[in-house]
Design an enzyme around this catalytic site. Structure first.
Site, PDB file in Angstrom:
ATOM      1  N   GLU A 151      95.365 -12.941 -66.083  1.00  0.00           N
ATOM      2  CA  GLU A 151      95.626 -12.990 -64.651  1.00  0.00           C
ATOM      3  C   GLU A 151      96.454 -14.230 -64.340  1.00  0.00           C
ATOM      4  O   GLU A 151      96.219 -15.295 -64.895  1.00  0.00           O
ATOM      5  CB  GLU A 151      94.293 -13.052 -63.878  1.00  0.00           C
ATOM      6  CG  GLU A 151      94.466 -13.016 -62.373  1.00  0.00           C
ATOM      7  CD  GLU A 151      93.132 -13.071 -61.634  1.00  0.00           C
ATOM      8  OE1 GLU A 151      92.162 -13.587 -62.203  1.00  0.00           O
ATOM      9  OE2 GLU A 151      93.077 -12.576 -60.491  1.00  0.00           O
ATOM     10  N   ASP A 200      92.243 -20.609 -57.858  1.00  0.00           N
ATOM     11  CA  ASP A 200      91.199 -21.619 -57.967  1.00  0.00           C
ATOM     12  C   ASP A 200      90.909 -21.994 -59.414  1.00  0.00           C
ATOM     13  O   ASP A 200      89.849 -22.525 -59.728  1.00  0.00           O
ATOM     14  CB  ASP A 200      89.920 -21.218 -57.225  1.00  0.00           C
ATOM     15  CG  ASP A 200      89.317 -19.926 -57.742  1.00  0.00           C
ATOM     16  OD1 ASP A 200      89.929 -19.303 -58.622  1.00  0.00           O
ATOM     17  OD2 ASP A 200      88.232 -19.545 -57.270  1.00  0.00           O
ATOM     18  N   HIS A 222      85.440  -6.122 -56.504  1.00  0.00           N
ATOM     19  CA  HIS A 222      84.835  -7.373 -56.038  1.00  0.00           C
ATOM     20  C   HIS A 222      83.362  -7.184 -55.668  1.00  0.00           C
ATOM     21  O   HIS A 222      82.884  -7.787 -54.707  1.00  0.00           O
ATOM     22  CB  HIS A 222      85.623  -7.971 -54.868  1.00  0.00           C
ATOM     23  CG  HIS A 222      85.776  -9.461 -54.960  1.00  0.00           C
ATOM     24  ND1 HIS A 222      85.225 -10.330 -54.050  1.00  0.00           N
ATOM     25  CD2 HIS A 222      86.416 -10.226 -55.860  1.00  0.00           C
ATOM     26  CE1 HIS A 222      85.513 -11.570 -54.380  1.00  0.00           C
ATOM     27  NE2 HIS A 222      86.230 -11.544 -55.476  1.00  0.00           N
ATOM     28  N   HIS A 237      99.364 -10.079 -58.436  1.00  0.00           N
ATOM     29  CA  HIS A 237      98.634  -9.418 -57.343  1.00  0.00           C
ATOM     30  C   HIS A 237      99.609  -8.813 -56.340  1.00  0.00           C
ATOM     31  O   HIS A 237     100.529  -9.488 -55.882  1.00  0.00           O
ATOM     32  CB  HIS A 237      97.757 -10.412 -56.612  1.00  0.00           C
ATOM     33  CG  HIS A 237      96.705 -11.043 -57.467  1.00  0.00           C
ATOM     34  ND1 HIS A 237      95.867 -12.026 -57.020  1.00  0.00           N
ATOM     35  CD2 HIS A 237      96.352 -10.828 -58.763  1.00  0.00           C
ATOM     36  CE1 HIS A 237      95.033 -12.389 -57.985  1.00  0.00           C
ATOM     37  NE2 HIS A 237      95.325 -11.684 -59.065  1.00  0.00           N
ATOM     38  N   TYR A 246      88.634  -7.281 -49.450  1.00  0.00           N
ATOM     39  CA  TYR A 246      88.939  -8.286 -50.465  1.00  0.00           C
ATOM     40  C   TYR A 246      90.360  -8.114 -51.017  1.00  0.00           C
ATOM     41  O   TYR A 246      90.774  -7.011 -51.402  1.00  0.00           O
ATOM     42  CB  TYR A 246      87.959  -8.232 -51.645  1.00  0.00           C
ATOM     43  CG  TYR A 246      88.446  -9.102 -52.759  1.00  0.00           C
ATOM     44  CD1 TYR A 246      88.341 -10.486 -52.651  1.00  0.00           C
ATOM     45  CD2 TYR A 246      89.114  -8.580 -53.855  1.00  0.00           C
ATOM     46  CE1 TYR A 246      88.860 -11.317 -53.606  1.00  0.00           C
ATOM     47  CE2 TYR A 246      89.636  -9.404 -54.829  1.00  0.00           C
ATOM     48  CZ  TYR A 246      89.508 -10.770 -54.705  1.00  0.00           C
ATOM     49  OH  TYR A 246      90.061 -11.585 -55.655  1.00  0.00           O
ATOM     50  N   HIS A 255      89.755 -15.078 -66.218  1.00  0.00           N
ATOM     51  CA  HIS A 255      89.990 -15.234 -64.779  1.00  0.00           C
ATOM     52  C   HIS A 255      91.076 -16.283 -64.540  1.00  0.00           C
ATOM     53  O   HIS A 255      90.997 -17.383 -65.081  1.00  0.00           O
ATOM     54  CB  HIS A 255      88.667 -15.692 -64.131  1.00  0.00           C
ATOM     55  CG  HIS A 255      88.618 -15.578 -62.657  1.00  0.00           C
ATOM     56  ND1 HIS A 255      88.151 -16.585 -61.850  1.00  0.00           N
ATOM     57  CD2 HIS A 255      88.955 -14.560 -61.833  1.00  0.00           C
ATOM     58  CE1 HIS A 255      88.187 -16.181 -60.578  1.00  0.00           C
ATOM     59  NE2 HIS A 255      88.674 -14.964 -60.544  1.00  0.00           N
ATOM     60  N   ASP A 259      90.487  -4.444 -58.173  1.00  0.00           N
ATOM     61  CA  ASP A 259      89.274  -5.267 -58.156  1.00  0.00           C
ATOM     62  C   ASP A 259      88.361  -4.800 -57.023  1.00  0.00           C
ATOM     63  O   ASP A 259      88.710  -4.930 -55.851  1.00  0.00           O
ATOM     64  CB  ASP A 259      89.667  -6.740 -57.955  1.00  0.00           C
ATOM     65  CG  ASP A 259      88.490  -7.689 -58.106  1.00  0.00           C
ATOM     66  OD1 ASP A 259      87.345  -7.206 -58.257  1.00  0.00           O
ATOM     67  OD2 ASP A 259      88.722  -8.919 -58.080  1.00  0.00           O
TER      68      ASP A 259
END
Ligand code: MG
Length: 434
Positions: A367, A344, A240, A147, A183, A340, A238
């Site tokens: 990712e 998290d 989002h 990112h 985002y 994903h 993204d």
């Protein structure tokens, strides 16, 4: 009464254990909560009657972790004690159907924690990495994307260049829209640890959002990035699910000249029928899926070739068992995988992603979260990252462990909503998607 577990509620399968494998039983199902880099992670540990043999699975639903803990401890644990951990598919079906109402993120995460742990156990019993059980490797490593974000396009460009200097060849680019909560656009341009699963990009003075300034700025960002960096690097973005569907179609068309690797979550799952309209108007590669929890959502998109990359979060669809089926389905329809993988996802979940990546002919991209030092200490065996890719350590099972004593030193941080996202609002006060 089960002699080994003392549990009276064991529901035996109607067949005997495989004669060529020593018979073992599930003796405990334990939940471990930890937050080594401030993000709430939930890991399930399944112990067996084979002394020292256990498995780990990711059950991280960081916005509702305590609900998952309850589901595992109060419902799955008593349901599983005494069962044969070799019966992975049977156990997955039984867990899924035992609630009658199913396919939601809380129960899917609870099931995933057990499911990945059972794959870990079976591969350890076989003395081989999980990817071998999935058919063996199709590649040496899994290419990753990282990112880049910034307060303005120059900061984003600097972050992309820094990532490229470190060997990364795929970078997701997010830029802050002045005056709005945007985002994925943290204030730092440095390629530090990614933590996009929690809301660090929302500062207290950035509470509102409007789609038009965003839709005008993003094409300008990619125009500058391509002008300055050329096409020798893959760029991603993204949305989002934040903008009205027709604006997402306009944005996709505006971004076509910049040859994105993919455009992610242009629509919310509720609006996914718009993918048909987008397909008729643009050839931009489409990635979707991190919010999907139910096969009713993603199977039609694959069948009708409306997406190019499937992006589900493995624990949110129920673990490795459904994900491997989905990967194979996608292969038949030319859809590539892009599971994903932000902060998290626990390192156990990242390891599961990696094993599936390595075993999938239709792997697209992975990712990546850069694992912080505390995270790697709590989870020995974190996948190695080098040359813009993730590498397996080739150890039996998922190849990852957890230091429970160290994990206990990183309890969930105090948070007003127990980790839930605060709301984002339009200028007029209406709540919008996060
Ligand atoms: Mg996303």
């Amino acid at each position: 009464m089960d002699a080994e577990t003392g549990n009276e509620s064991v529901m035996p399968t109607p067949w005997e254990p495989c004669a060529s494998l020593p018979a073992i039983r599930i003796t405990d199902v334990q939940v471990i909560c930890t937050a080594p880099q401030g993000i709430r992670l939930v890991v399930v540990k399944v112990r067996t009657s084979d002394d020292g043999l256990y498995g780990l699975g990711c059950a991280t639903f960081t916005q509702r972790p305590l609900a998952v803990v309850t589901a595992v401890e109060q419902y799955l644990r008593p349901f599983l004690l005494g069962r044969n951990p070799d019966d992975i598919t049977d156990i997955w079906q039984a867990m899924t159907l035992s609630s009658y109402w199913r396919s939601g993120p809380v129960l899917n995460n609870a099931i995933s924690g057990v499911d990945m742990a059972l794959w870990d156990i079976k591969a350890k019993r076989a003395g081989m990495p999980v990817y071998q059980l999935l058919g063996g490797r199709t590649r040496r490593c899994a290419a990753v994307y990282v990112h880049a974000h910034g307060r303005d396009v120059n900061e984003v460009q600097a972050a992309v260049e820094a990532h490229r200097a470190q060997g990364f060849r795929h970078v997701r680019c997010q830029v802050e829209v002045p005056g709005y909560a945007t985002y994925g656009s943290g204030s730092s341009a440095a390629p530090t640890a990614q933590a996009t699963g929690s809301p660090p990009h929302l500062s207290p003075n950035q509470a509102s959002w409007e789609p038009r300034p965003y839709c005008l700025l993003v094409p300008k960002m990619f125009e500058q990035l391509r002008s300055e960096l050329g096409y020798d690097i893959e760029l991603l973005h993204d949305v989002h699910e934040r903008i009205p569907p027709i604006m997402a179609i306009q944005l996709a068309k505006d971004l076509e000249p910049y040859k994105l690797f993919f455009l992610e979550d242009a629509f919310a799952p509720e609006d996914q029928e718009y993918l048909r309209l987008l397909r008729q108007q643009s050839s931009i590669p489409i990635a979707m899926g991190e919010l999907y929890v139910n096969q009713e959502q993603y199977v039609p998109l694959v069948r009708d070739r409306l997406i190019d990359f499937i992006r589900v979060h493995l624990s949110d669809i129920g673990g490795l068992t459904p994900a491997r089926k989905l990967a194979v389905l996608c292969e038949f329809f030319g859809v590539r995988t892009a599971w994903h993988g932000p902060g998290d996802v626990s390192p156990v979940g990242h390891a599961a992603n990696l094993h599936l990546d390595l075993a999938s002919s239709n792997f697209g991209i992975q990712e990546l979260t850069l694992f912080s030092e505390p995270l790697r200490e709590v989870f020995p065996g974190c996948p190695e990252i080098r040359d813009g890719a993730m590498w397996s350590n080739d150890q039996p099972g998922l190849g990852i462990d957890i230091d429970e004593r160290l994990a206990a030193r990183f309890p969930f941080p105090e948070h007003r909503f127990n980790g839930a996202w605060p709301e984002i609002r339009q200028a007029d006060g209406a709540v919008v998607r996060p």
